[in-house]
Design a protein around this motif. Sequence first.
Motif, PDB file in Angstrom:
ATOM      1  N   LEU A  39       0.837  -1.202   0.000  1.00  0.00           N
ATOM      2  CA  LEU A  39       0.000   0.000   0.000  1.00  0.00           C
ATOM      3  C   LEU A  39       0.872   1.252   0.000  1.00  0.00           C
ATOM      4  CD1 LEU A  39      -2.917   1.048   0.164  1.00  0.00           C
ATOM      5  CD2 LEU A  39      -2.697   1.023   2.652  1.00  0.00           C
ATOM      6  N   LEU A  40       1.960   1.226   0.748  1.00  0.00           N
ATOM      7  CA  LEU A  40       2.869   2.369   0.798  1.00  0.00           C
ATOM      8  C   LEU A  40       3.515   2.607  -0.561  1.00  0.00           C
ATOM      9  CD1 LEU A  40       4.402   4.535   2.371  1.00  0.00           C
ATOM     10  CD2 LEU A  40       6.087   2.787   2.993  1.00  0.00           C
ATOM     11  N   VAL A  41       3.964   1.527  -1.186  1.00  0.00           N
ATOM     12  CA  VAL A  41       4.577   1.647  -2.512  1.00  0.00           C
ATOM     13  C   VAL A  41       3.564   2.161  -3.523  1.00  0.00           C
ATOM     14  CG1 VAL A  41       5.596   0.362  -4.422  1.00  0.00           C
ATOM     15  CG2 VAL A  41       6.283  -0.147  -2.074  1.00  0.00           C
ATOM     16  N   ALA A  42       2.329   1.616  -3.432  1.00  0.00           N
ATOM     17  CA  ALA A  42       1.281   2.062  -4.355  1.00  0.00           C
ATOM     18  C   ALA A  42       0.974   3.542  -4.159  1.00  0.00           C
ATOM     19  CB  ALA A  42       0.018   1.229  -4.138  1.00  0.00           C
ATOM     20  N   GLY A  43       0.995   3.991  -2.893  1.00  0.00           N
ATOM     21  CA  GLY A  43       0.739   5.402  -2.611  1.00  0.00           C
ATOM     22  C   GLY A  43       1.810   6.300  -3.205  1.00  0.00           C
TER      23      GLY A  43
END
Length: 214
Positions: A39-43
């Motif tokens: 999720l962090l990478v996607a953000g």
Amino acid sequence: MKRYLAPLIVLVAVGILSYTYNLMSFLLLAIAAISLAVLLVAGIVRVFRTSLNPRWIRVPLIITGICLAGVVAGLFRPLEQAVVSNGDVSEKLAYAYKTDQEDRMTVRAYLGMFKDNMAKRDSIRLEQANQLYRNNQISLPMDKFYAAFIFHHSKQSSFFEIAQALAREAASVSELKDNYVVQWLAKATYDRWMVSLGKPQKYGTQDKFSVSVE
């Protein structure tokens, strides 16, 4: 409605598994951590690429939510009583050792809100083991090992000394010479005892260990 049916089924299944098996909660935490990393990478990617598929945000969020819900469900799993009063010395110590280990395989053992309850369970086991020790009822090698494990989870130097004596005696028996855990405990209890006295450890088993000296 069908859209939410599959996640709901998974949520119920995960909750049941987490409630039934202690280690399931740790697995769920690991999966949740991976999902949060995704999720962090996607953000970060979305900052530079607004056309990113929303699934890269939605799916990790759903997985994280399901995993955390499962962990919470596991917190409601009742623990077995810390000790038993029936049975012989070997049965009492074997049971106390079992609950000692099982307690430390639960997520609640690492959460501050359960600290007092877990400490109370340790004290109950210690009280029973100490009573048996004072009555000179601990004589069999495995009984000494079980008792030593309970004593070394105490907070006092005097109990660490008892733990070391029992563990050393258990480790010296020929049939336990190749038992890794028994041999490790003999070293760990010695190091823990030394550290509690402000002395250097010998085997390097307590690098991150701290105690309050009696």
